[in-house]
Design a protein around this motif. Structure first.
Motif, short mmCIF file in Angstrom:
data_model
loop_
_atom_site.label_atom_id
_atom_site.label_comp_id
_atom_site.label_asym_id
_atom_site.label_seq_id
_atom_site.Cartn_x
_atom_site.Cartn_y
_atom_site.Cartn_z
N PRO A 172 0.82 -1.21 0.00
CA PRO A 172 0.00 0.00 0.00
C PRO A 172 0.85 1.26 0.00
O PRO A 172 1.86 1.34 0.71
CB PRO A 172 -0.76 -0.10 1.33
N GLY A 215 0.17 5.60 0.01
CA GLY A 215 -0.82 6.68 0.03
C GLY A 215 -0.57 7.68 -1.08
O GLY A 215 0.54 7.85 -1.56
N SER A 272 -4.08 1.62 0.21
CA SER A 272 -3.78 2.37 1.44
C SER A 272 -5.01 3.08 1.99
O SER A 272 -5.89 3.51 1.24
CB SER A 272 -2.70 3.41 1.11
N THR A 292 -1.31 -1.49 9.72
CA THR A 292 0.04 -0.92 9.79
C THR A 292 0.28 -0.40 11.20
O THR A 292 -0.52 0.38 11.72
CB THR A 292 0.21 0.19 8.74
N ASP A 326 8.73 -6.56 3.19
CA ASP A 326 8.91 -5.45 2.25
C ASP A 326 9.95 -4.48 2.78
O ASP A 326 10.38 -4.57 3.92
CB ASP A 326 7.59 -4.78 1.86
C1 LIG Z 1 4.86 7.18 -1.29
C2 LIG Z 1 4.65 6.11 -0.26
C3 LIG Z 1 3.50 6.10 0.49
C4 LIG Z 1 3.28 5.08 1.42
N1 LIG Z 1 2.10 5.05 2.10
C5 LIG Z 1 1.84 4.02 2.95
C6 LIG Z 1 0.59 3.92 3.59
O1 LIG Z 1 -0.30 4.73 3.39
N2 LIG Z 1 0.39 2.86 4.43
C7 LIG Z 1 1.36 1.91 4.66
O2 LIG Z 1 1.14 0.98 5.42
N3 LIG Z 1 2.55 2.00 4.05
C8 LIG Z 1 2.81 3.01 3.20
N4 LIG Z 1 4.02 3.07 2.56
C9 LIG Z 1 5.04 2.03 2.84
C10 LIG Z 1 4.89 0.85 1.88
O3 LIG Z 1 3.71 0.13 2.11
C11 LIG Z 1 6.04 -0.13 2.03
O4 LIG Z 1 6.12 -0.61 3.34
C12 LIG Z 1 7.41 0.46 1.66
O5 LIG Z 1 7.31 1.46 0.70
C13 LIG Z 1 8.29 -0.65 1.14
O6 LIG Z 1 9.52 -0.17 0.75
P1 LIG Z 1 9.91 0.08 -0.79
O7 LIG Z 1 9.21 1.33 -1.22
O8 LIG Z 1 11.38 0.23 -0.70
O9 LIG Z 1 9.44 -1.12 -1.56
C14 LIG Z 1 4.26 4.08 1.63
C15 LIG Z 1 5.42 4.10 0.86
C16 LIG Z 1 5.63 5.10 -0.07
C17 LIG Z 1 6.89 5.06 -0.89
#
Ligand SMILES: Cc1cc2nc3c(=O)[nH]c(=O)nc-3n(C[C@H](O)[C@H](O)[C@H](O)COP(=O)(O)O)c2cc1C
Length: 383
Positions: free
Chosen positions: A80, A82, A109, A158, A309
Motif C-alpha cells: 500500500p 498513500g 492504502s 500498519t 517489504d
Molecule cells: C509514497 C509512499 C506512500 C506510502 N504510504 C503508505 C501507507 O499509506 N500505508 C502503509 O502501510 N505503508 C505506506 N508506505 C510504505 C509501503 O507500504 C512499504 O512498506 C514500503 O514502501 C516498502 O519499501 P519500498 O518502497 O522500498 O518497496 C508508503 C510508501 C511510499 C513510498
C-alpha cells in the motif's frame, strides 16, 4: 515514453524523477531523518550471496504462492502507498488493474486518492485493504465494512506509524494534501507540464477513504498535520485484536521488526506478519527488513506467514528474502515509479520486468518452485 526502453527499476526511477515536480518525486522517493534506513534497505541485500544448485531440470518454473488466503501467480505483490493520485491521473485504479492482470494482490492504502469501493469495483483481482486504527474509530469501522462489501480478500494493520516519520524533504518542499498551486510551487509545476496537465485535469484530489470525516478540516495539510488529526498514539495489541475480530478474515500486521512482536502477532492469531520498516520512511536507523526475516522465522516457526517489504528492487532481492524464510515479498516504490511514468502500462511493465528477473533467478538457482528456496541457498557475507 517508450516503456520498452526502460529495463529495470532504476531506469523507471530516473524517468519518474524527470517527469515529476521535485516535491512530488521527493515525497515518493524520500525517507525519514538522515535517510539511513532508506539507504541501508537498498545495500543490505548485498550482504547476502546466493548459492545455486546445478544440473536441475529448470524448463518449468512455478512462481506461485498462497498468502493471506490468496493464490498468487507470483511471489510478490504491491504494497500500500498513500496518495497515488499525485503520480498519475489514473491513480490507484490503474495499479489495481495491473495487479489483477498479473494475478497478484494490490494493497490499497487508507490514504488512497480513490476509495475502497471504487477500487473494489474496478478490478476483480485479489485485494488487501491497509488499515490504520485512527482516533475516530468510526472511520476504521467504515473501512472494515466497505472492504467486506467490496470483496477485499485480506486486511492489514500498519503498526509502525502512530507517529509520523520526520520527512524533511516534504517539510522543505512544503508539500500539502492536496498539493496547492502557490507562488513557490509554480516554477516546479510549470517545468513539468505533462504532470501538471494530468494532475489539473484528473478531477478532485482527495483522500477518498477519510474525506467523509475530514472535509470539515478543510484539507491543505502536510503529512504531519494529517497524522496529528488522525493517528492514535494510544493504539496497542488489544486494539489490533479488536480489529482482527471486526474483520474476521485473513489478517496481517504490517511493520513488525522484533522477534518479541512477531511472537505477539503469532499469539493473537494473525495470518501473516509483514516484516517492514515502511521503506525507511518511519523510524530512521531501523534494521533493514531483509535482516529480520531469519530470526523471526526461527522464533515463530512455520505456522504463520511471513511477508517482507522494504528495499526490494530486483528479482535477486526477492530470492534472497524467500531463501531466508519469507513466504512472499512486496514493494511500493518500484510500482509507483511505474505508475508515474506510464500509468497502468507502466505498472505492468515493472511487474513484467520483475517477474522475468525472478523466473530467470530461480532457474539459475536450480529451483522450480518457491518452496524449494531454503537457507542452504544463501550465505551472509561476514564483515
Ligand atoms: C509514497 C509512499 C506512500 C506510502 N504510504 C503508505 C501507507 O499509506 N500505508 C502503509 O502501510 N505503508 C505506506 N508506505 C510504505 C509501503 O507500504 C512499504 O512498506 C514500503 O514502501 C516498502 O519499501 P519500498 O518502497 O522500498 O518497496 C508508503 C510508501 C511510499 C513510498
Amino acid at each position: 515514453m517508450n516503456l520498452n526502453k526502460l529495463h529495470n527499476v532504476e531506469d523507471f526511477k530516473q524517468a519518474a524523477k524527470r517527469l515529476l515536480p521535485r516535491a512530488i518525486y521527493d515525497y515518493m522517493a524520500g525517507g525519514s531523518d538522515d535517510e539511513t534506513a532508506l539507504r541501508n534497505n537498498l545495500t543490505a541485500f548485498d550482504q547476502y550471496n546466493l548459492i545455486p544448485d546445478v544440473l536441475v531440470d529448470v524448463s518449468n518454473i512455478d512462481m506461485s504462492v498462497n498468502v493471506l488466503g490468496v493464490d498468487m501467480k507470483l511471489p510478490f505483490y504491491l504494497s500500500p502507498s498513500g496518495g497515488s493520485g499525485l503520480f498519475h491521473p489514473d491513480k490507484e485504479i490503474a495499479v489495481a488493474k495491473a495487479a489483477a492482470k498479473a494475478g497478484i494482490i494490490y494493497g490499497l492504502s487508507t490514504f488512497s486518492t480513490q476509495g475502497i469501493k471504487a477500487v473494489g469495483a474496478s478490478s476483480s483481482g485479489p485485494k488487501m485493504f491497509q488499515s490504520y486504527i485512527v482516533k475516530d474509530r468510526e472511520i476504521t469501522r467504515d473501512h472494515v465494512a466497505w472492504s467486506k462489501e467490496a470483496g477485499y480478500d485480506a486486511l492489514c494493520l500498519t503498526v509502525d506509524s502512530s507517529i509520523s516519520g520526520n520527512r524533511e524533504r516534504d517539510l522543505r518542499s512544503g508539500l500539502s494534501f492536496p498539493p496547492r498551486l502557490k507562488l513557490s510551487t509554480l516554477p516546479d509545476f510549470a517545468l513539468h507540464p505533462r504532470w501538471a496537465l494530468g494532475f489539473l485535469t484528473s478531477g478532485k484530489f482527495e483522500m477518498a477513504n477519510i474525506s467523509h470525516r475530514m472535509d470539515a478540516l478543510g484539507g491543505g495539510m502536510n503529512t504531519f498535520e494529517l497524522a496529528h488529526h488522525l493517528m492514535d498514539k494510544t493504539v496497542t495489541w488489544k486494539d489490533a485484536e479488536w480489529l482482527a475480530k471486526e474483520w474476521g478474515g485473513p489478517f496481517a500486521i504490517k511493520g513488525i521488526q522484533s522477534v518479541g512482536d512477531a511472537k505477539k502477532a503469532f499469539k493473537m492469531g494473525a495470518t501473516a506478519i509483514i516484516v517492514s520498516n515502511h521503506g525507511g520512511r518511519q523510524l530512521d536507523s531501523s534494521s533493514p527488513a531483509i535482516h529480520r526475516i531469519a530470526p523471526i522465522r526461527q522464533a515463530v516457526g512455520n505456522d504463520i506467514e511471513i511477508i517482507m517489504d522494504s528495499g526490494i528492487r530486483r528479482g535477486s532481492h526477492m530470492i534472497k528474502a524467500l531463501a531466508l524464510g519469507a513466504d512472499a515479498v512486496s514493494f511500493s516504490r518500484p510500482y509507483i515509479y511505474g505508475l508515474a511514468v506510464g500509468g497502468e502500462a507502466g505498472v505492468t511493465r515493472i511487474v513484467d520486468l520483475l517477474r522475468a528477473e525472478v523466473e530467470r533467478g530461480m532457474g539459475l538457482m536450480g529451483v522450480t518452485s518457491v518452496k524449494q528456496l531454503t537457507s542452504k541457498h544463501i550465505e551472509k557475507v561476514s564483515q
